[in-house]
Design a protein around this motif. Structure first.
Motif, PDB file in Angstrom:
ATOM      1  N   VAL A 186      10.018   6.668   1.986  1.00  8.81           N
ATOM      2  CA  VAL A 186       9.325   5.643   1.828  1.00  8.81           C
ATOM      3  C   VAL A 186       9.322   4.564   2.936  1.00  8.81           C
ATOM      4  N   ILE A 187       8.511   4.579   4.104  1.00  9.39           N
ATOM      5  CA  ILE A 187       8.238   3.386   4.849  1.00  9.39           C
ATOM      6  C   ILE A 187       7.435   2.562   4.297  1.00  9.39           C
ATOM      7  N   ASN A 188       7.308   1.607   4.762  1.00  9.22           N
ATOM      8  CA  ASN A 188       6.192   0.337   3.446  1.00  9.22           C
ATOM      9  C   ASN A 188       5.814   0.070   4.691  1.00  9.22           C
ATOM     10  N   MET A 205       2.632  16.300   4.085  1.00  4.03           N
ATOM     11  CA  MET A 205       1.980  17.860   3.766  1.00  4.03           C
ATOM     12  C   MET A 205       2.811  18.563   5.031  1.00  4.03           C
ATOM     13  N   ARG A 206       2.152  17.606   6.162  1.00  2.65           N
ATOM     14  CA  ARG A 206       1.434  17.836   7.230  1.00  2.65           C
ATOM     15  C   ARG A 206       3.595  18.019   7.997  1.00  2.65           C
ATOM     16  N   GLN A 207       4.394  17.520   7.607  1.00  2.00           N
ATOM     17  CA  GLN A 207       5.139  16.932   7.254  1.00  2.00           C
ATOM     18  C   GLN A 207       6.230  17.774   6.979  1.00  2.00           C
ATOM     19  N   GLU A 246       5.271  21.412   6.582  1.00  2.00           N
ATOM     20  CA  GLU A 246       5.061  22.763   7.147  1.00  2.00           C
ATOM     21  C   GLU A 246       5.547  22.645   8.250  1.00  2.00           C
ATOM     22  N   LYS A 247       6.015  21.180   9.182  1.00  2.00           N
ATOM     23  CA  LYS A 247       6.640  20.589   9.940  1.00  2.00           C
ATOM     24  C   LYS A 247       7.721  21.660  10.212  1.00  2.00           C
ATOM     25  N   VAL A 248       8.660  20.640   9.116  1.00  2.00           N
ATOM     26  CA  VAL A 248       9.982  20.236   9.112  1.00  2.00           C
ATOM     27  C   VAL A 248      10.626  21.887   8.240  1.00  2.00           C
ATOM     28  N   TYR A 298       3.991   1.604  10.670  1.00  2.00           N
ATOM     29  CA  TYR A 298       5.816   2.413  11.701  1.00  2.00           C
ATOM     30  C   TYR A 298       5.190   3.629  10.972  1.00  2.00           C
ATOM     31  N   TRP A 299       4.084   4.043  10.097  1.00  2.00           N
ATOM     32  CA  TRP A 299       3.779   5.405  10.297  1.00  2.00           C
ATOM     33  C   TRP A 299       3.136   6.443  11.447  1.00  2.00           C
ATOM     34  N   GLY A 300       3.659   7.611  11.660  1.00  2.00           N
ATOM     35  CA  GLY A 300       3.095   8.227  12.597  1.00  2.00           C
ATOM     36  C   GLY A 300       3.779   8.033  13.778  1.00  2.00           C
ATOM     37  N   GLY A 301       4.816   6.985  13.143  1.00  2.00           N
ATOM     38  CA  GLY A 301       5.562   6.513  15.307  1.00  2.00           C
ATOM     39  C   GLY A 301       7.035   7.899  14.846  1.00  2.00           C
ATOM     40  N   GLY A 302       7.490   8.735  14.209  1.00  2.00           N
ATOM     41  CA  GLY A 302       8.655   9.865  14.650  1.00  2.00           C
ATOM     42  C   GLY A 302       9.878   8.729  12.868  1.00  2.00           C
ATOM     43  N   TYR A 303       9.737   7.945  12.931  1.00  2.00           N
ATOM     44  CA  TYR A 303      10.189   7.065  12.562  1.00  2.00           C
ATOM     45  C   TYR A 303      10.830   8.353  11.478  1.00  2.00           C
ATOM     46  N   GLY A 304       9.613   8.502  10.603  1.00  2.00           N
ATOM     47  CA  GLY A 304      10.543   9.169   9.398  1.00  2.00           C
ATOM     48  C   GLY A 304      11.208  10.658   9.044  1.00  2.00           C
ATOM     49  N   THR A 305      10.353  11.219  10.157  1.00  3.26           N
ATOM     50  CA  THR A 305      11.248  12.842  10.926  1.00  3.26           C
ATOM     51  C   THR A 305      12.415  12.632  11.264  1.00  3.26           C
ATOM     52  N   ASP A 306      12.349  11.529  11.434  1.00  2.00           N
ATOM     53  CA  ASP A 306      14.009  11.291  12.020  1.00  2.00           C
ATOM     54  C   ASP A 306      14.529  10.866  10.816  1.00  2.00           C
ATOM     55  N   ILE A 355       0.228  -1.629   0.205  1.00  2.00           N
ATOM     56  CA  ILE A 355       0.382  -0.373   0.085  1.00  2.00           C
ATOM     57  C   ILE A 355       0.069   1.591   0.461  1.00  2.00           C
ATOM     58  N   ALA A 356       2.136   0.749   0.413  1.00  2.00           N
ATOM     59  CA  ALA A 356       2.884   2.184   0.518  1.00  2.00           C
ATOM     60  C   ALA A 356       3.103   3.274  -0.751  1.00  2.00           C
ATOM     61  N   ARG A 357       3.416   1.991  -1.941  1.00  2.00           N
ATOM     62  CA  ARG A 357       3.178   2.494  -2.984  1.00  2.00           C
ATOM     63  C   ARG A 357       2.521   3.218  -3.760  1.00  2.00           C
ATOM     64  N   LEU A 373      11.298  18.561  -3.073  1.00  2.00           N
ATOM     65  CA  LEU A 373      10.828  17.018  -2.905  1.00  2.00           C
ATOM     66  C   LEU A 373       9.050  17.993  -3.640  1.00  2.00           C
ATOM     67  N   GLY A 374       8.338  15.764  -4.279  1.00  2.00           N
ATOM     68  CA  GLY A 374       7.331  16.158  -4.811  1.00  2.00           C
ATOM     69  C   GLY A 374       6.315  15.109  -4.303  1.00  2.00           C
ATOM     70  N   THR A 375       4.835  16.116  -3.522  1.00  2.00           N
ATOM     71  CA  THR A 375       4.009  14.652  -3.258  1.00  2.00           C
ATOM     72  C   THR A 375       2.775  14.777  -4.631  1.00  2.00           C
ATOM     73  N   MET A 376       1.439  14.707  -3.734  1.00  2.00           N
ATOM     74  CA  MET A 376       0.234  14.836  -4.569  1.00  2.00           C
ATOM     75  C   MET A 376      -0.322  15.120  -2.843  1.00  2.00           C
ATOM     76  N   TYR A 403      13.105   2.726   1.668  1.00  2.00           N
ATOM     77  CA  TYR A 403      13.408   3.684   1.272  1.00  2.00           C
ATOM     78  C   TYR A 403      14.065   5.292   1.774  1.00  2.00           C
ATOM     79  N   PHE A 404      14.913   5.768   1.807  1.00  2.00           N
ATOM     80  CA  PHE A 404      14.952   7.093   2.117  1.00  2.00           C
ATOM     81  C   PHE A 404      16.210   8.030   1.057  1.00  2.00           C
ATOM     82  N   GLY A 405      15.863   8.260   0.004  1.00  3.68           N
ATOM     83  CA  GLY A 405      17.356   8.535  -0.514  1.00  3.68           C
ATOM     84  C   GLY A 405      17.328  10.194  -1.128  1.00  3.68           C
TER      85      GLY A 405
HETATM   86  C1  LIG Z   1       5.478  10.136   4.516  1.00  4.09           C
HETATM   87  C2  LIG Z   1       6.421   9.009   5.988  1.00  4.09           C
HETATM   88  C3  LIG Z   1       7.762   8.608   5.394  1.00  4.09           C
HETATM   89  C4  LIG Z   1       6.456  10.004   6.740  1.00  4.09           C
HETATM   90  O1  LIG Z   1       7.126   9.111   8.030  1.00  4.09           O
HETATM   91  P1  LIG Z   1       5.804   9.216   9.262  1.00  4.09           P
HETATM   92  O2  LIG Z   1       6.773   8.186   9.871  1.00  4.09           O
HETATM   93  O3  LIG Z   1       5.044   8.141   9.320  1.00  4.09           O
HETATM   94  O4  LIG Z   1       6.030  10.705   9.517  1.00  4.09           O
HETATM   95  P2  LIG Z   1       6.058  10.938  11.119  1.00  4.09           P
HETATM   96  O5  LIG Z   1       5.763   9.718  12.199  1.00  4.09           O
HETATM   97  O6  LIG Z   1       7.557  11.123  11.404  1.00  4.09           O
HETATM   98  O7  LIG Z   1       5.227  11.938  11.588  1.00  4.09           O
HETATM   99  C5  LIG Z   1       5.399  13.313  10.432  1.00  4.09           C
HETATM  100  C6  LIG Z   1       4.459  14.710  10.567  1.00  4.09           C
HETATM  101  O8  LIG Z   1       3.308  13.119   9.542  1.00  4.09           O
HETATM  102  C7  LIG Z   1       1.848  14.227  10.297  1.00  4.09           C
HETATM  103  N1  LIG Z   1       1.030  12.369  10.174  1.00  4.09           N
HETATM  104  C8  LIG Z   1       1.619  11.544  11.178  1.00  4.09           C
HETATM  105  N2  LIG Z   1       1.001  11.301  11.070  1.00  4.09           N
HETATM  106  C9  LIG Z   1       0.096  12.175  10.259  1.00  4.09           C
HETATM  107  C10 LIG Z   1      -1.569  11.139  10.103  1.00  4.09           C
HETATM  108  N3  LIG Z   1      -1.854   9.713  10.178  1.00  4.09           N
HETATM  109  N4  LIG Z   1      -2.401  12.365   8.931  1.00  4.09           N
HETATM  110  C11 LIG Z   1      -1.683  13.168   8.765  1.00  4.09           C
HETATM  111  N5  LIG Z   1      -0.799  13.255   9.731  1.00  4.09           N
HETATM  112  C12 LIG Z   1       0.490  12.601   9.817  1.00  4.09           C
HETATM  113  C13 LIG Z   1       2.204  14.621  11.434  1.00  4.09           C
HETATM  114  O9  LIG Z   1       2.426  16.481  11.044  1.00  4.09           O
HETATM  115  C14 LIG Z   1       3.313  14.587  12.200  1.00  4.09           C
HETATM  116  O10 LIG Z   1       4.225  15.204  12.802  1.00  4.09           O
HETATM  117  P3  LIG Z   1       3.544  15.337  14.235  1.00  4.09           P
HETATM  118  O11 LIG Z   1       4.958  13.367  15.209  1.00  4.09           O
HETATM  119  O12 LIG Z   1       4.416  15.936  15.082  1.00  4.09           O
HETATM  120  O13 LIG Z   1       2.944  14.514  14.567  1.00  4.09           O
HETATM  121  C15 LIG Z   1       5.480   8.131   5.602  1.00  4.09           C
HETATM  122  O14 LIG Z   1       4.040   7.953   5.841  1.00  4.09           O
HETATM  123  C16 LIG Z   1       5.034   6.682   4.304  1.00  4.09           C
HETATM  124  O15 LIG Z   1       6.184   5.728   4.101  1.00  4.09           O
HETATM  125  N6  LIG Z   1       4.442   6.890   3.435  1.00  4.09           N
HETATM  126  C17 LIG Z   1       4.032   5.985   2.329  1.00  4.09           C
HETATM  127  C18 LIG Z   1       4.406   6.544   1.469  1.00  4.09           C
HETATM  128  C19 LIG Z   1       4.538   8.051   1.166  1.00  4.09           C
HETATM  129  O16 LIG Z   1       4.088   8.676   1.379  1.00  4.09           O
HETATM  130  N7  LIG Z   1       6.264   8.574   0.893  1.00  4.09           N
HETATM  131  C20 LIG Z   1       5.756   9.865   0.908  1.00  4.09           C
HETATM  132  C21 LIG Z   1       5.574  10.606  -0.434  1.00  4.09           C
HETATM  133  S1  LIG Z   1       6.249  12.248  -1.060  1.00  4.09           S
END
Ligand SMILES: CC(C)(COP(=O)(O)OP(=O)(O)OC[C@H]1O[C@@H](n2cnc3c(N)ncnc32)[C@H](O)[C@@H]1OP(=O)(O)O)[C@@H](O)C(=O)NCCC(=O)NCCS
Lengths: 192, 203
Positions: free
Chosen positions: A94-96, A138-140, A142-144, A100-108, A27-29, A128-131, A76-78
């Protein structure tokens, strides 16, 4: 190897490549490939790996695998594309496993990658680009501290609807540094 | 050949290929290929570029010329998506006398026409360096929407320059004929340049 608090960025080696078949069908894709839902065979994934190993394209990417502190491969991060004379890098992530989403791993991981781009590669812009469907990213952004620079109307088709493509950028003089952001976000290592 | 109002689209060969050796080293080229590193392009690079574009499954390079056959430059669409039918569009006036003329503008309109009316693309994207007022005006006059600015994005002459990004959707395009009718393009009546000397054939 780049050491973070929750994750490390490591070579995208065997431990990651072995997971690619499952990950690419996951689903991550949908989120990372802007609405794509790939259905790919093992052979197709292997062929793509082979192409990647043999490629001499000069896109100058720097792929990392991202893994937890106890070594579980997450994804993958790169740097997908580097333009050295413009000192810019376009990154992808992408965290697959959704667990593991929403736990701060992506921000780190993102902070590690940006630190690498600015402090080691001496870049001056990360973009970077997203949709517009991807609120998590988008939230991430803004936060960073990224700026939404371009909103390309109806440039993405996902789940049966048109969405905008969003391009975000952050310049070096807007980068407070990894340590400052870790403190601001209160990012902490997980207890053992 | 696809015939337009002031210009025609033609295969990028013959005189175009000869001219490109000079064009590819000039300002207009670098303003169009914004990520190009301003490296010198030899005849061999030029040949390879044309070959690459001929094999390109996601894009093409066409020549555009005046009604009396004077080559002006090239128009390009590239990076066509396979799932989302969008592409980047680029155009340059290699013969700089045509910079900012309605002939050059018609080249862009003809490219848009080809992308929408022949290839049935959904969306076109254009990029212009922030100081490239000719390109910016042409995108706007062709109906593109300014969708944002990539800040300090391109290294240019000792500075970091922004890139203005434009987009046009198929449904926003009234059609080439309507555009021509509405815009009233004027020929600039530039004298055709002498034909380039053919490259020596070595048998
Ligand atoms: C995008 C991705 C790398 C972010 O990593 P993550 O570990 O999920 O992100 P974090 O937990 O560090 O969260 C970052 C911020 O996202 C926001 N966020 C987290 N979960 C959220 C949710 N369910 N809905 C909306 N915003 C959310 C929050 O603002 C969060 O900050 P917070 O810690 O202050 O709440 C990861 O979710 C992912 O791989 N997703 C699928 C693939 C993808 O979308 N890739 C990016 C394409 S551009």
């Amino acid at each position: 190897m780049l050491k973070g608090l929750l994750v490390d960025l490591v070579p995208y080696g065997k431990a990651f490549l072995e997971n690619d078949h499952e990950w690419e069908n996951g689903i991550a894709r949908f989120w990372s490939n802007l609405g794509e839902c790939p259905i790919v065979s093992r052979a197709q994934v292997e062929a793509r790996h082979q192409e990647w190993f043999e490629s001499n394209e000069s896109y100058l990417g720097v792929p990392f695998g991202v893994q937890t502190k106890d070594g579980i491969p997450l994804g993958y991060f790169g740097i997908n594309w580097m333009v050295p004379h413009c000192r810019s890098v376009m990154v992808g992530a992408v965290i697959n496993d959704p667990d593991y989403w929403g736990g701060g791993y992506g921000t780190d991981a993102l902070l590690l990658l940006m630190d690498y781009a600015f402090d080691w590669l001496d870049m001056r812009k990360v973009w970077l680009g997203t949709m517009s469907l991807n609120e998590r990213v988008m939230r991430q952004m803004e936060k960073v501290g990224f700026t939404l620079e371009v909103r390309q109307r109806e440039a993405v088709y996902a789940a049966g609807e048109w969405h905008d493509s969003l391009l975000y950028g952050l310049l070096r003089d807007e980068w407070p540094g990894r340590a400052a952001l870790i403190e601001r976000f209160g990012l902490q290592a997980r207890p053992e | 050949m696809i015939e337009g109002h002031l210009v025609d689209l033609v295969p990028f060969e013959d005189d175009f290929a000869i001219h490109l050796a000079a064009w590819m080293n000039e300002e207009a080229w670098f303003r169009t290929m914004i990520y190009d590193r301003r490296e010198p392009h030899t005849e061999n690079d030029v040949k390879k570029y044309i070959e690459k574009m001929e094999k390109n499954k996601r894009g093409a390079l066409f020549g555009y010329q005046t009604k009396n056959g004077d080559p002006i430059g090239g128009v390009i669409y590239d990076y066509q998506g396979d799932r989302v039918w969008k592409a980047d569009v680029m155009s340059f006036a290699g013969d700089t006398r045509y910079e900012g003329t309605d002939e050059q503008f018609d080249g862009l309109l003809m490219l848009i026409r080809y992308c929408f009316e022949t290839r049935n693309l959904y969306r076109l994207e254009g990029a212009a360096l922030a100081f490239d007022t000719v390109k910016i005006e042409q995108f706007q006059r062709a109906g593109f929407t300014h969708e944002g600015t990539l800040r300090q994005h391109i290294r240019w002459g000792g500075d970091y320059v922004a890139v203005e990004m434009f987009g046009l959707l198929h449904r926003e395009w009234p059609g080439y004929d309507s555009m021509i009718e509405a815009l009233g393009l004027q020929s600039s009546a530039i004298e055709p340049k002498p034909k380039p000397e053919k490259l020596e054939k070595k048998d």
